[in-house]
Scaffold this motif. Structure first.
Motif, PDB file in Angstrom:
ATOM      1  N   ALA A  12      -7.987   0.613   0.255  1.00 59.74           N
ATOM      2  CA  ALA A  12      -6.634   0.205   0.648  1.00 59.74           C
ATOM      3  C   ALA A  12      -5.823   1.405   1.122  1.00 59.74           C
ATOM      4  O   ALA A  12      -5.089   1.333   2.114  1.00 59.74           O
ATOM      5  CB  ALA A  12      -5.928  -0.481  -0.525  1.00 59.74           C
ATOM      6  N   VAL A  13      -5.944   2.519   0.407  1.00 62.68           N
ATOM      7  CA  VAL A  13      -5.230   3.733   0.790  1.00 62.68           C
ATOM      8  C   VAL A  13      -5.772   4.268   2.105  1.00 62.68           C
ATOM      9  O   VAL A  13      -5.012   4.700   2.981  1.00 62.68           O
ATOM     10  CB  VAL A  13      -5.347   4.802  -0.316  1.00 62.68           C
ATOM     11  CG1 VAL A  13      -4.622   6.077   0.092  1.00 62.68           C
ATOM     12  CG2 VAL A  13      -4.798   4.276  -1.630  1.00 62.68           C
ATOM     13  N   GLY A  18      -5.013   5.661   7.251  1.00 60.87           N
ATOM     14  CA  GLY A  18      -5.843   5.937   8.418  1.00 60.87           C
ATOM     15  C   GLY A  18      -5.588   5.051   9.615  1.00 60.87           C
ATOM     16  O   GLY A  18      -5.915   5.423  10.748  1.00 60.87           O
ATOM     17  N   CYS A  19      -4.977   3.872   9.398  1.00 54.01           N
ATOM     18  CA  CYS A  19      -4.741   2.929  10.502  1.00 54.01           C
ATOM     19  C   CYS A  19      -3.311   2.401  10.544  1.00 54.01           C
ATOM     20  O   CYS A  19      -2.973   1.629  11.444  1.00 54.01           O
ATOM     21  CB  CYS A  19      -5.705   1.751  10.412  1.00 54.01           C
ATOM     22  SG  CYS A  19      -7.446   2.219  10.464  1.00 54.01           S
ATOM     23  N   GLY A  20      -2.503   2.758   9.567  1.00 56.75           N
ATOM     24  CA  GLY A  20      -1.108   2.326   9.575  1.00 56.75           C
ATOM     25  C   GLY A  20      -0.901   0.863   9.230  1.00 56.75           C
ATOM     26  O   GLY A  20       0.133   0.286   9.568  1.00 56.75           O
ATOM     27  N   LEU A  21      -1.858   0.240   8.539  1.00 57.23           N
ATOM     28  CA  LEU A  21      -1.715  -1.168   8.188  1.00 57.23           C
ATOM     29  C   LEU A  21      -0.670  -1.346   7.090  1.00 57.23           C
ATOM     30  O   LEU A  21      -0.533  -0.503   6.203  1.00 57.23           O
ATOM     31  CB  LEU A  21      -3.046  -1.764   7.723  1.00 57.23           C
ATOM     32  CG  LEU A  21      -3.923  -2.430   8.787  1.00 57.23           C
ATOM     33  CD1 LEU A  21      -4.266  -1.442   9.893  1.00 57.23           C
ATOM     34  CD2 LEU A  21      -5.181  -3.004   8.155  1.00 57.23           C
ATOM     35  N   ARG A  22       0.038  -2.470   7.160  1.00 55.50           N
ATOM     36  CA  ARG A  22       0.959  -2.837   6.096  1.00 55.50           C
ATOM     37  C   ARG A  22       0.149  -3.327   4.889  1.00 55.50           C
ATOM     38  O   ARG A  22      -1.013  -3.699   5.018  1.00 55.50           O
ATOM     39  CB  ARG A  22       1.910  -3.941   6.561  1.00 55.50           C
ATOM     40  CG  ARG A  22       2.789  -3.556   7.751  1.00 55.50           C
ATOM     41  CD  ARG A  22       3.695  -4.726   8.145  1.00 55.50           C
ATOM     42  NE  ARG A  22       4.568  -4.380   9.260  1.00 55.50           N
ATOM     43  CZ  ARG A  22       4.289  -4.604  10.545  1.00 55.50           C
ATOM     44  NH1 ARG A  22       3.124  -5.170  10.877  1.00 55.50           N
ATOM     45  NH2 ARG A  22       5.149  -4.277  11.502  1.00 55.50           N
ATOM     46  N   GLN A  23       0.808  -3.365   3.744  1.00 53.43           N
ATOM     47  CA  GLN A  23       0.116  -3.746   2.511  1.00 53.43           C
ATOM     48  C   GLN A  23      -0.528  -5.126   2.621  1.00 53.43           C
ATOM     49  O   GLN A  23      -1.714  -5.305   2.323  1.00 53.43           O
ATOM     50  CB  GLN A  23       1.103  -3.722   1.341  1.00 53.43           C
ATOM     51  CG  GLN A  23       0.474  -3.944  -0.016  1.00 53.43           C
ATOM     52  CD  GLN A  23       1.506  -3.896  -1.127  1.00 53.43           C
ATOM     53  OE1 GLN A  23       2.531  -4.582  -1.052  1.00 53.43           O
ATOM     54  NE2 GLN A  23       1.267  -3.090  -2.131  1.00 53.43           N
ATOM     55  N   GLY A  24       0.232  -6.125   3.054  1.00 54.09           N
ATOM     56  CA  GLY A  24      -0.303  -7.473   3.160  1.00 54.09           C
ATOM     57  C   GLY A  24      -1.423  -7.582   4.172  1.00 54.09           C
ATOM     58  O   GLY A  24      -2.339  -8.412   4.020  1.00 54.09           O
ATOM     59  N   GLY A 156       6.425   3.613  -2.350  1.00 51.97           N
ATOM     60  CA  GLY A 156       5.611   2.405  -2.292  1.00 51.97           C
ATOM     61  C   GLY A 156       4.469   2.544  -1.301  1.00 51.97           C
ATOM     62  O   GLY A 156       4.317   3.566  -0.619  1.00 51.97           O
ATOM     63  N   PHE A 157       3.677   1.497  -1.195  1.00 54.42           N
ATOM     64  CA  PHE A 157       2.503   1.509  -0.303  1.00 54.42           C
ATOM     65  C   PHE A 157       2.911   1.821   1.135  1.00 54.42           C
ATOM     66  O   PHE A 157       2.147   2.426   1.893  1.00 54.42           O
ATOM     67  CB  PHE A 157       1.809   0.146  -0.376  1.00 54.42           C
ATOM     68  CG  PHE A 157       0.465   0.105   0.289  1.00 54.42           C
ATOM     69  CD1 PHE A 157      -0.695   0.401  -0.420  1.00 54.42           C
ATOM     70  CD2 PHE A 157       0.346  -0.218   1.633  1.00 54.42           C
ATOM     71  CE1 PHE A 157      -1.941   0.374   0.190  1.00 54.42           C
ATOM     72  CE2 PHE A 157      -0.897  -0.260   2.260  1.00 54.42           C
ATOM     73  CZ  PHE A 157      -2.036   0.045   1.538  1.00 54.42           C
ATOM     74  N   HIS A 158       4.120   1.429   1.520  1.00 53.73           N
ATOM     75  CA  HIS A 158       4.561   1.598   2.906  1.00 53.73           C
ATOM     76  C   HIS A 158       4.636   3.072   3.313  1.00 53.73           C
ATOM     77  O   HIS A 158       4.630   3.387   4.504  1.00 53.73           O
ATOM     78  CB  HIS A 158       5.932   0.949   3.089  1.00 53.73           C
ATOM     79  CG  HIS A 158       6.172   0.437   4.478  1.00 53.73           C
ATOM     80  ND1 HIS A 158       5.491  -0.642   5.003  1.00 53.73           N
ATOM     81  CD2 HIS A 158       7.011   0.866   5.460  1.00 53.73           C
ATOM     82  CE1 HIS A 158       5.906  -0.868   6.241  1.00 53.73           C
ATOM     83  NE2 HIS A 158       6.824   0.023   6.550  1.00 53.73           N
ATOM     84  N   VAL A 159       4.700   3.971   2.327  1.00 53.70           N
ATOM     85  CA  VAL A 159       4.760   5.401   2.659  1.00 53.70           C
ATOM     86  C   VAL A 159       3.488   5.841   3.385  1.00 53.70           C
ATOM     87  O   VAL A 159       3.508   6.801   4.169  1.00 53.70           O
ATOM     88  CB  VAL A 159       4.996   6.253   1.392  1.00 53.70           C
ATOM     89  CG1 VAL A 159       3.735   6.341   0.543  1.00 53.70           C
ATOM     90  CG2 VAL A 159       5.509   7.645   1.750  1.00 53.70           C
ATOM     91  N   LEU A 160       2.376   5.146   3.152  1.00 55.01           N
ATOM     92  CA  LEU A 160       1.129   5.471   3.852  1.00 55.01           C
ATOM     93  C   LEU A 160       1.265   5.193   5.345  1.00 55.01           C
ATOM     94  O   LEU A 160       0.810   5.972   6.188  1.00 55.01           O
ATOM     95  CB  LEU A 160      -0.034   4.661   3.287  1.00 55.01           C
ATOM     96  CG  LEU A 160      -0.326   4.825   1.797  1.00 55.01           C
ATOM     97  CD1 LEU A 160      -1.445   3.878   1.370  1.00 55.01           C
ATOM     98  CD2 LEU A 160      -0.683   6.276   1.479  1.00 55.01           C
TER      99      LEU A 160
END
Length: 233
Positions: A12-13, A18-24, A156-160
């Motif tokens: 998930a990380v 690596g691809c800028g995907l959102r969490q969902g 949060g996850f969005h920081v990735l």
């Protein structure tokens, strides 16, 4: 964060960074959406929670897209698929108003019971503990409930996704291209969020002009030019 999350879930990380995907979008990704030959991901759905219930829905904005997939991400997906074959998950499609339709996909990432991952469960049981182990937030207070972690809205996850966008722009990628990869409706949105990460304006243009004029200068001062000592003699 990648190293502090369990081996099963760290993909998930990798996908977020690596691809800028959102969490969902990460939770809704299927191996059928991965095109290793072209080096892209087809972002076709997300897992969304509505009134406490999980649904498959279109990505934010109601549009599918194609996202770039670096070789490093492709390699990690291959390893992950071998170790954790995707489970087929069936959920209602489109939200409560379309509850009659159900669809099934073999998801890249599921719970250990083979279910789709819920964002709230992920945040409290996976993400926050990893933040604490990485030293980003304090450990949970002794005696606190499993979900009682310090608030960390900026971590949060969005920081990735933000990190991905900033790195790509700093490397000199086109804002228009990045906007397509991120699924922004307009490059203006990308600029509003990430313009401060772009390289210093003028460098590429300056190098191009210097290269052009430098070549012309060498030609005009060469041995066959009218102003050269050889030509005057």
């Amino acid at each position: 964060m990648r190293d502090e999350i369990s081996q099963r879930r760290r993909i998930a990380v990798v996908l977020g960074l690596g691809c800028g995907l959102r969490q969902g979008e990460v939770f809704g990704l299927s191996m059928e959406d991965v095109d290793h030959a072209r080096g892209v991901l087809h972002v076709r759905r997300q897992v969304q929670i509505v009134n406490g219930r999980k649904y498959f829905t279109l990505p934010k904005g109601g549009k599918t897209r194609v996202a770039d997939m670096p070789r490093s991400v492709s390699d990690e997906l291959v390893k992950h698929a071998r170790a954790y074959p995707g489970d087929k998950v069936e959920l209602p499609w489109g939200g409560p108003e379309l509850d009659r339709e159900r669809k099934k996909f073999g998801l890249v990432l599921t719970t250990k019971y083979g279910n789709a991952i819920a964002a709230n469960t992920w945040n409290t049981e996976i993400w926050k503990p990893a933040l604490a182990r990485a030293g980003v937030i304090p450990p949970r207070v002794k005696g606190a409930k499993p979900w009682q972690w310090q608030a960390a809205p900026k971590d949060g996850f969005h920081v990735l996704r933000h990190t991905y966008a900033s790195l790509v722009l700093e490397a000199g990628e086109s804002v228009v291209t990045l906007a397509k990869w991120l699924g922004h409706s307009s490059p203006t949105i990308t600029l509003d969020h990430y313009a401060h990460f772009m390289p210093e304006a003028g460098k590429k243009g300056r190098r191009a002009i210097d290269s052009l004029l430098g070549e012309r200068a060498e030609e005009s001062s060469g041995p066959n030019s009218p102003d050269s000592p050889q030509a005057r003699s």
